[in-house]
Write a protein that holds these residues in place. Structure first.
Motif, PDB file in Angstrom:
ATOM      1  N   GLN A 214      -9.076 -18.262 -25.314  1.00  0.00           N
ATOM      2  CA  GLN A 214      -7.918 -19.204 -25.450  1.00  0.00           C
ATOM      3  C   GLN A 214      -7.952 -20.050 -24.234  1.00  0.00           C
ATOM      4  O   GLN A 214      -7.793 -21.004 -24.045  1.00  0.00           O
ATOM      5  CB  GLN A 214      -6.608 -18.191 -25.640  1.00  0.00           C
ATOM      6  CG  GLN A 214      -6.386 -17.870 -26.937  1.00  0.00           C
ATOM      7  CD  GLN A 214      -5.069 -16.929 -26.873  1.00  0.00           C
ATOM      8  OE1 GLN A 214      -4.632 -16.555 -25.814  1.00  0.00           O
ATOM      9  NE2 GLN A 214      -4.824 -16.572 -28.262  1.00  0.00           N
TER      10      GLN A 214
ATOM     11  N   LEU B 246     -10.534 -22.640 -25.317  1.00  0.00           N
ATOM     12  CA  LEU B 246      -9.616 -23.745 -25.940  1.00  0.00           C
ATOM     13  C   LEU B 246      -8.723 -24.599 -25.064  1.00  0.00           C
ATOM     14  O   LEU B 246      -8.879 -25.951 -25.359  1.00  0.00           O
ATOM     15  CB  LEU B 246      -8.802 -22.965 -26.766  1.00  0.00           C
ATOM     16  CG  LEU B 246      -9.868 -22.407 -27.965  1.00  0.00           C
ATOM     17  CD1 LEU B 246      -8.958 -21.332 -28.947  1.00  0.00           C
ATOM     18  CD2 LEU B 246      -9.981 -23.531 -29.091  1.00  0.00           C
ATOM     19  N   ARG B 247      -8.135 -23.961 -24.204  1.00  0.00           N
ATOM     20  CA  ARG B 247      -7.417 -24.957 -23.246  1.00  0.00           C
ATOM     21  C   ARG B 247      -8.052 -25.697 -22.378  1.00  0.00           C
ATOM     22  O   ARG B 247      -7.809 -27.064 -22.137  1.00  0.00           O
ATOM     23  CB  ARG B 247      -6.272 -24.204 -22.359  1.00  0.00           C
ATOM     24  CG  ARG B 247      -5.119 -23.576 -23.171  1.00  0.00           C
ATOM     25  CD  ARG B 247      -3.992 -22.987 -22.182  1.00  0.00           C
ATOM     26  NE  ARG B 247      -4.565 -21.549 -21.817  1.00  0.00           N
ATOM     27  CZ  ARG B 247      -4.463 -20.390 -22.386  1.00  0.00           C
ATOM     28  NH1 ARG B 247      -3.297 -20.423 -23.361  1.00  0.00           N
ATOM     29  NH2 ARG B 247      -4.823 -19.281 -22.239  1.00  0.00           N
TER      30      ARG B 247
ATOM     31  N   ARG C 276      -9.411 -28.920 -24.044  1.00  0.00           N
ATOM     32  CA  ARG C 276      -8.398 -29.943 -24.299  1.00  0.00           C
ATOM     33  C   ARG C 276      -8.219 -30.612 -22.802  1.00  0.00           C
ATOM     34  O   ARG C 276      -8.027 -31.854 -22.571  1.00  0.00           O
ATOM     35  CB  ARG C 276      -7.140 -29.513 -24.757  1.00  0.00           C
ATOM     36  CG  ARG C 276      -7.352 -29.176 -26.143  1.00  0.00           C
ATOM     37  CD  ARG C 276      -5.870 -29.431 -26.964  1.00  0.00           C
ATOM     38  NE  ARG C 276      -6.120 -28.607 -28.278  1.00  0.00           N
ATOM     39  CZ  ARG C 276      -5.224 -28.444 -29.008  1.00  0.00           C
ATOM     40  NH1 ARG C 276      -3.786 -28.734 -28.986  1.00  0.00           N
ATOM     41  NH2 ARG C 276      -5.297 -27.887 -30.500  1.00  0.00           N
TER      42      ARG C 276
ATOM     43  N   ASN D 165     -10.641 -24.185 -35.432  1.00  0.00           N
ATOM     44  CA  ASN D 165     -10.808 -23.571 -33.954  1.00  0.00           C
ATOM     45  C   ASN D 165     -11.202 -21.808 -34.537  1.00  0.00           C
ATOM     46  O   ASN D 165     -11.124 -21.420 -35.445  1.00  0.00           O
ATOM     47  CB  ASN D 165      -9.651 -23.399 -33.435  1.00  0.00           C
ATOM     48  CG  ASN D 165      -9.394 -24.936 -32.949  1.00  0.00           C
ATOM     49  OD1 ASN D 165     -10.218 -25.547 -32.305  1.00  0.00           O
ATOM     50  ND2 ASN D 165      -8.180 -25.518 -33.127  1.00  0.00           N
ATOM     51  N   PRO D 166     -11.781 -21.315 -33.306  1.00  0.00           N
ATOM     52  CA  PRO D 166     -12.205 -19.883 -33.623  1.00  0.00           C
ATOM     53  C   PRO D 166     -11.094 -19.057 -33.999  1.00  0.00           C
ATOM     54  O   PRO D 166      -9.916 -19.350 -33.751  1.00  0.00           O
ATOM     55  CB  PRO D 166     -12.885 -19.497 -32.322  1.00  0.00           C
ATOM     56  CG  PRO D 166     -12.299 -20.387 -31.309  1.00  0.00           C
ATOM     57  CD  PRO D 166     -12.126 -21.682 -32.027  1.00  0.00           C
TER      58      PRO D 166
ATOM     59  N   LEU E 261      -9.538 -15.624 -33.899  1.00  0.00           N
ATOM     60  CA  LEU E 261      -9.734 -14.629 -32.806  1.00  0.00           C
ATOM     61  C   LEU E 261      -9.015 -13.323 -33.342  1.00  0.00           C
ATOM     62  O   LEU E 261      -8.088 -13.535 -33.995  1.00  0.00           O
ATOM     63  CB  LEU E 261      -8.574 -15.085 -31.503  1.00  0.00           C
ATOM     64  CG  LEU E 261      -9.131 -16.378 -30.713  1.00  0.00           C
ATOM     65  CD1 LEU E 261      -8.304 -16.736 -29.538  1.00  0.00           C
ATOM     66  CD2 LEU E 261     -10.634 -15.872 -30.196  1.00  0.00           C
TER      67      LEU E 261
END
Lengths: 968, 968
Positions: free
Chosen positions: B610, B613-614, B617, B652-653, B655
């Motif tokens: 995560q 992912l953040r 962005r 997106n992956p 999780l």
């Protein structure tokens, strides 16, 4: 005329010196007196005052209870001599009692209730019969099922009731797999596997009209733990017949040899009848000497330690049989010497379990033990496949065996393919179907059920023992009576706790949760069982579960604090435990499926699964702490996500999380199918809505789901006049609101011959075209119950046959199919009766006709869904007959070639509780009739699915839901 | 003697009336003057003052710059006549310039720098050469690469430099796939695809020594958007040769027909040369009339709209060829009429792209367009497979084609199997390997590279254009010089921004991230690429990534605010973008693998994903906002989890989350393998530690992980004297501390002939036995570079051959293998040179020998890992020779039978950037030699893995790491 009366007043004023209710003889069986004391305590619960007992008849109250056992009661003897009672009606019978009101048996007593047992257990059953008449549940102490208070109880002067001999001679259960649950419980509450604990177990057994027990034996030594012999002595006192498991011969428990063996032991240090013959014989001899005095069913034969084979893998069948014959001969001789020279009088049992079965039957070259003199009068115990399906059953010839037969059945099992030990997951209709067949096949001398930790098995255990006790009432002739039984059971235990309305709910809860557990036991549930989307089977099952959970909570709210413990133990805990676990996995399936499409709903579903995981723990915690820890430990068995046959390395569900996409995105899924699209013009964006191809379906739906957490709008353009949409536009925020279901309603009257329509759903990243196919006609020109293939396949509930044909055999016995209501994974099942019959097609085989219309001529496959019965014979075959239209009849074996209990196919069958078998038919376009003949015993058909060859309907656990038939 | 000097003082004191640095002639090309103005601005950046320009030579400073173009400059003409300069060295040449210092060109000027171009672009390159000499990066404006400030710049009196003609005639790039990134950027910053924006693009192109451009064409019309013709006019002014993509003939861009067509259009309403011949001809004619005045390479031929085939599927090859011949004839005639009657003087290009390739070659029955008169003097543009691997190349015969050849190469692609459009993922060694082969095969007239949005492609683009500009310097003879190039590039742009030490780090960052992207492009990464545990490839790749990310952050901290934008745009953003994305997926793989074993570490890993992912962005946001939004929009391309060939429905992956088990539990995993156990006595609990079978391995490890969040202890009992453990006991809490790595160290000196040891790890639910197998010997009695099979397989890096044999051909040319350093997915690769040669075994084929020792005689498989080269010929074969020991040589085709670019095997190859081919050998126990001969061009071998038949080593992405060889 004086009635027999018990009321509060008389009890209140009674003292030890006057007004006693119970007449207690000095010479009575102490166990019978102990039971009388329990009944007295029951009376206290009902009337508020503990009755008194006296051996001095002058101190009796005006209304008295005189109990005793034939030939052990001077008083009964005297009353019989005075012709006040007729003991002849019970004398010499097994376990029967006379329950009779007489006036003035003697001076000072106006009315007496006579409870006379034909034997010790007869007397005990008679005493407990009084408790039952007073509205006391057999589970009064075991489960804190408190009775309703009464002011008065009376029986008319002429009241007389004589019980029947129980249908099955030995009826009992086996405490097994007792760690971590039962072991922790008894250690915590009683300090061990001792007589203090067994007092409760014996009481439970006797109140449930059982008489036979296999004690806990994983780490316990029944004959030592009492302490000393106290357990065995107490059992004997109560008239509880003790047994030992199939691999524990000569009144010796398995742990005993482990405990006693050693280099310096007189018993040697090898569980081996060849290398340590003397030591083993001595071991048995001392066991028989020690415990032979008690009432037992002595296990004979020999198996390896801890449920394993006795001889090595190189030994031949003949070697094994010879060895076992030697063992039996030796054991019989020891029993003659140390128990009773008349072997015929000594109940003995040989279990035909696992590898012992072939030793019994032998093969074409080797004579088995069957009919050998060593087994004369020995009860031959057959068994189920550990998962509730019977294995081989006595042939007609075999039924002559003098010793009779037993059945070892399972409500709990520690073994492959997956153990089930946590809470009840047995379903009464299945127990009925299987155990009535056992009885029909002549298994009437011993019924034993493995109940694991006992706890939460009380409901099916009561049924099992009631069935064994009174087969006339609940057995083969009582077809489809399990609901009645359940209703009675609910009333018996909860009449004073719930309103009739609430008891109906409780009935729904019990039948509902056990049906779901029948479809899949908790330990075998996982994310791959139910299909997360196909046919909406997950959503529909979740809906059922939520309704049942709702009921469970409503009842929880409705019950008084006083009765909460009973409700939790008998219904709430096992029901919610099962339901919550099923829900856990179904939601996990939805979570996983949603995550794979990037739906943000997945994260909400993950939270719901976590709530279920927390609920699971909270539920066990509550069960462990309610009523001051009465059930402490009994919920300890692992039950989530078994990855092996046992609980080791079990796994909680793996939850999948999604991360929002970078831009507004929505995905459309067609409910009940795996179709999905985000509307990209470059990729698949036309989805098929085929629900309306079924003429009875009027609503169908798609779901629009968020793929990002940005506001995303959709718009629906309906291009079809005969369809209406539940809404035409909307927007999802991907945060709180992550899904929207759009429902389409068809107006068939407006179709005007059209069969296709379309709906466009505009999405942020494109547009989805929904192609809607529909059938207008209801085909009412065809006969009712004719199935119509409109969507590539037909699914038929077996009970919905078009026609049924009975037959008779030479003796004029009626052969016919019956519908078994509620049995099977979806609606019900059909089975032919008598259950023991091998039917001959064209002579005495009954059959059912299924009628259907196909859209194409050609090879079709018919998939039969059946209860996973094993073969009742050694041949491992299970036949039925199939005939399409006027073609020849095919007799087909619905078991796979080489099928064996414990093989892979069997494992799949017991996990899914279904056997499927595919047959091919050359069917015609238009009307066809498929005739299914009964042939072998055990053929129980639930569903038929018909489809063109190699075009199986989408994958599912329950199979495709029933498709349209005329008149549906 | 006077040097030529520029210093701050002279610039500071200059005014428009005196002291001008630049002599600007009235008749000069306006584009050259515009470039001079850019150079003047560069001088301002370097010295702090903007130099002046004048057309009045009396107003020049003592030091002046005189620039011009041969035949367009009276001043140069005069100086030449005065013999002050020798224009003959450049006159008539392509794009060369003279760069010479002369004293006193005329009164008042002491020293002049003469920049004389042989033509317009020669002059422009000469002017920009000055900027470069001043230390101004070609990316000064495009990427805000600010130069170092200087006090003074001087060139010696006799300084003279004449540039060479560029190696490749047309060198340029293609702006493509420009939505959402480039389109958003230019709309936001310039208001459209207009001349204001193109001014920047042209400058970039020219400074990078390119001369040729395909403009953006997805939604843009270059010839209309200027506004009007301003784009084309500006290009012409700058000497930028405009082209159009392969399906946009006659100076018409694709969107133009879409814009102009219609029922009432004079061009008709069908892009169809058969049904709308007149309309199409008119369309082309007007395009040529409009834009033929400019310098162009005119695309000829015809394809369908938007990169599709032109004729329907029923048309034959002959139909297509006839139609295309007609098109070419017509186009040539239109060009003669409207551009230049002498076609030989008009640069024209036909792209042999996709379906056009077969039209060119024809088949055995149908003569293709090859050698036809319609193609005389037309540049034939070949192409890569869109993923950086060349397709067919000109045969020796074909190389005679007068028009010459072009190559369309890709750094960006919108198409299958998976697009890559986000950030740079091209790797210089691959560009070198492929483009040198193109040049060697005679492709020297046009090099065009698709750079998508341009942004982040500056690094490989500079390399591509430098290679095209000066092939002598960077081409085939400059083997293994890409690192040198990268170092120079870093110095060129960052010498004034980072210390030498930091520039070394930047070098590591650039080579590191591009190498990882070479192994797998970002868009094609997913959770199934790298194996999460096998051979620790995920952990080791993560370690590399973390080191590079660390470097990126250190440099980020080190750089001044002034230079931050350049660092972010050229290095930080593409590097961290790539690395973070790879990390994201690798951690997801670990998360998924951990979750499947119930490890609580999974939840920590999910948090790390995560964070990635953040980070992803945040990184794009930063890129979009730095320097007031200079790069706004250029990071908009989707890049995570492509599920289709394009970005639609990317994911997106997913999780995975675990939920703690109910009791203390730990699981042991053997690092680098999938083995695991919780130590249950009922299940697998013996694990194999085989690392020490490799004689050079001295440490190996297991990981102990929490399965519950309850404190759980372990204890290690080491039963083996020659092993030591990093710790012997410990405890995990399952909350913060969820894993512990236990490292084992071997002391081979203490083995005393033992080959097996064991270690017991006691766990809460049992014990794990670790069976440790080890090899003591280092086999030093064998020759160095001999591989020893000790663990079931051998893995050989191709560069680690045992012996190398060169060969010569009849002409005496040396044929030999070279190691291509850093090329390939693990260490490097080997390739035979000359690259154009088809070698004959036994005559002129060079070879490499690999030596190895096997433990068993028998069939073994050799898996060759190769760069995914396509065949350079139409035959679609790629051969090498293989010879084991003294056996016969086998000539094998390493491409699958029927291999075609765009088929499944090809797709797998370009996604994984590897071709694998398995051959079988009958090998002996003991020493073996495998000889690999070069045969076909394009054979580039990276790795060899040898193992007994059907015993492939465990699955992995990079293949098993190199195994032991003597001397390792």
């Amino acid at each position: 005329m004086m009635e027999f009366v018990i009321n509060q007043d008389m009890l209140k004023t009674a003292t030890t010196n006057s007004g006693a209710l119970f007449y207690q003889e000095l010479g009575a069986y102490s166990g019978v007196n102990k039971v009388a004391a329990k009944v007295m305590h029951d009376i206290k619960l009902v009337f508020g005052y503990l009755p008194q007992a006296t051996g001095d008849r002058t101190k009796l109250a005006k209304h008295a209870i005189i109990y005793g056992t034939v030939e052990h009661s001077p008083m009964l003897q005297k009353l019989a001599e005075q012709k006040r009672i007729d003991l002849a009606t019970i004398t010499g019978k097994r376990e029967v009692f006379l329950f009779q009101v007489i006036e003035q048996p003697f001076e000072g007593v106006e009315s007496a209730l006579i409870i006379a047992g034909s034997d010790k257990r007869g007397a005990i059953y008679g005493l407990f019969h009084l408790s039952e008449q007073l509205g006391v549940s057999p589970l009064v102490n075991w489960n804190s099922v408190k009775p309703a208070r009464k002011e008065v109880f009376s029986l008319g002067t002429n009241f007389i009731y004589t019980s029947k001999e129980p249908s099955v001679r030995y009826r009992g259960f086996f405490i097994n797999d007792e760690w971590p649950a039962f072991g922790s419980w008894t250690t915590h509450n009683f300090g061990g596997f001792n007589a203090e604990m067994y007092d409760h177990v014996f009481e439970l057994l006797l109140r449930l009209k059982g008489n036979y027990l296999w004690p806990a034996m994983w780490s316990a030594r029944f004959s030592d733990d009492g302490p000393g012999l106290a357990n065995a002595e107490l059992a004997d006192e109560y008239g509880v017949v003790m047994g030992a498991s199939h691999h524990e011969p000569c009144l010796r428990y398995g742990e005993e040899y482990k405990y006693l063996r050693g280099a310096d032991s007189k018993y040697g240090d090898a569980w081996n009848f060849i290398t340590n013959r003397d030591g083993i014989i001595k071991f048995w001899e001392n066991g028989l000497k020690r415990s032979g005095q008690f009432e037992n069913v002595i296990t004979v034969g020999m198996r390896g330690e801890q449920d394993t084979a006795i001889m090595d893998k190189e030994s031949t069948l003949a070697d094994n049989i010879a060895m076992l014959r030697d063992v039996l001969k030796t054991q019989n001789q020891l029993i003659r010497e140390h128990v009773n020279p008349n072997l015929a009088e000594v109940p003995r049992m040989l279990a035909l379990y696992k590898e012992v079965e072939p030793f019994f039957y032998g093969d074409k070259d080797t004579q088995g033990l069957i009919n050998s003199e060593e087994l004369e009068n020995v009860i031959l115990m057959l068994c189920d496949d550990n998962h509730g399906n019977l294995r081989t059953l006595p042939t007609e010839d075999m039924r002559d065996h003098q010793g009779g037969y037993g059945m070892y059945y399972h409500f709990d099992y520690h073994g492959g393919p997956v153990s089930y030990e946590w809470i009840n997951s047995s379903y009464l209709p299945k127990i009925w179907e299987q155990m009535t067949m056992a009885y029909d096949f002549g298994i009437r001398d011993l019924w034993l059920v493995n109940v694991g930790d006992i706890a939460t098995q009380e409901f099916p255990l009561a049924y099992f023992l009631d069935l064994a006790y009174d087969f006339d009432k609940w057995g083969t002739d009582a077809i489809n009576q399990t609901d009645l039984y359940t209703k009675q059971w609910v009333d018996q235990h909860f009449a004073n706790k719930f309103s009739e309305f609430d008891r109906d709910k409780l009935f729904d809860l019990l039948t509902g949760y056990t049906k779901l557990a029948h479809n899949r036991r908790p330990e075998t549930m996982n994310v791959n069982v139910y299909h997360p989307v196909n046919f909406k089977e997950t959503d529909q099952t979740l809906e059922q579960i939520d309704q049942l959970l709702q009921i469970a909570e409503e009842l929880y709210q409705a019950i008084d604090a006083e009765h909460l413990s009973a409700y939790v133990a008998l219904a709430y805990y096992p029901a919610v435990g099962n339901l919550n676990l099923q829900k856990l996995w179904l939601l996990t399936g939805k979570n996983n499926a949603a995550a794979k499409l990037g739906k943000l709903e997945a994260n909400q579903l993950a939270e719901q699964v976590q709530a279920c995981l927390r609920r699971d723990r909270a539920l066990v915690d509550q069960y462990h702490t309610i009523e001051n820890g009465k059930w402490y430990g009994l919920g300890l068995s692992e039950h989530i996500g078994f990855t092996h046959w046992n609980e080791d390395e079990n796994q909680n569900p793996v939850l999948m999380q999604t991360w929002p996409a970078n831009k507004p995105r929505l995905v459309v899924t067609v409910d009940g199918t795996e179709q999905h699209t985000e509307g990209s013009p470059w990729h698949k964006h036309t989805l098929l809505l085929s629900d309306f191809l079924q003429p009875d379906i009027e609503q169908a739906s798609v779901t629009i789901s968020s793929v990002s957490d940005q506001e995303a709008a959709y718009q629906i353009i309906n291009e079809t006049a005969w369809l209406t949409c539940s809404r035409l536009s909307g927007s999802l925020d991907g945060k709180e609101k992550t899904t929207e279901v759009i429902t389409f309603t068809i107006n068939r009257a407006a179709m005007n011959g059209e069969t296709e329509g379309s709906i466009v759903i505009k999405l942020p990243t494109g547009a989805c075209t929904l192609l809607v196919k529909a059938t207008q006609s209801k085909f009412t020109e065809l006969p009712e119950q004719t199935y119509i293939e409109t969507n590539g396949y037909i699914s038929i509930e077996a009970a919905h046959y078009f026609a049924k044909q009975n037959a008779t055999n030479a003796q004029g016995d009626l052969h016919q199919f019956h519908v078994l209501q509620g049995y099977g994974k979806t609606l019900s099942a059909v089975k032919a009766f008598p259950t023991t019959e091998h039917f001959t097609i064209g002579k005495d085989a009954p059959y059912l006709d299924y009628q259907f219309v196909l859209s194409e001529t050609g090879t079709h496959e018919v998939e039969l869904y059946m209860q996973p019965s094993n073969s009742v014979t050694n041949a491992n075959t299970l036949f039925c007959g199939v005939q399409l239209n006027d073609n020849d009849v095919s007799i087909i074996n619905v078991l796979p070639d080489g099928y064996q209990v414990n093989d892979h196919n069997w494992g799949q069958g017991v996990l899914s509780n279904i056997h499927k078998h595919v047959i091919k038919i050359q069917a015609d376009k238009g009307l066809n009739t498929l005739r299914i003949y009964a042939v072998s015993p055990g053929f129980v058909l639930e569903k038929l699915v018909i489809y063109p060859e190699a075009n199986k309907p989408a994958a599912s656990y329950l199979g495709p839901p029933e498709t349209y038939y005329v008149g549906k």
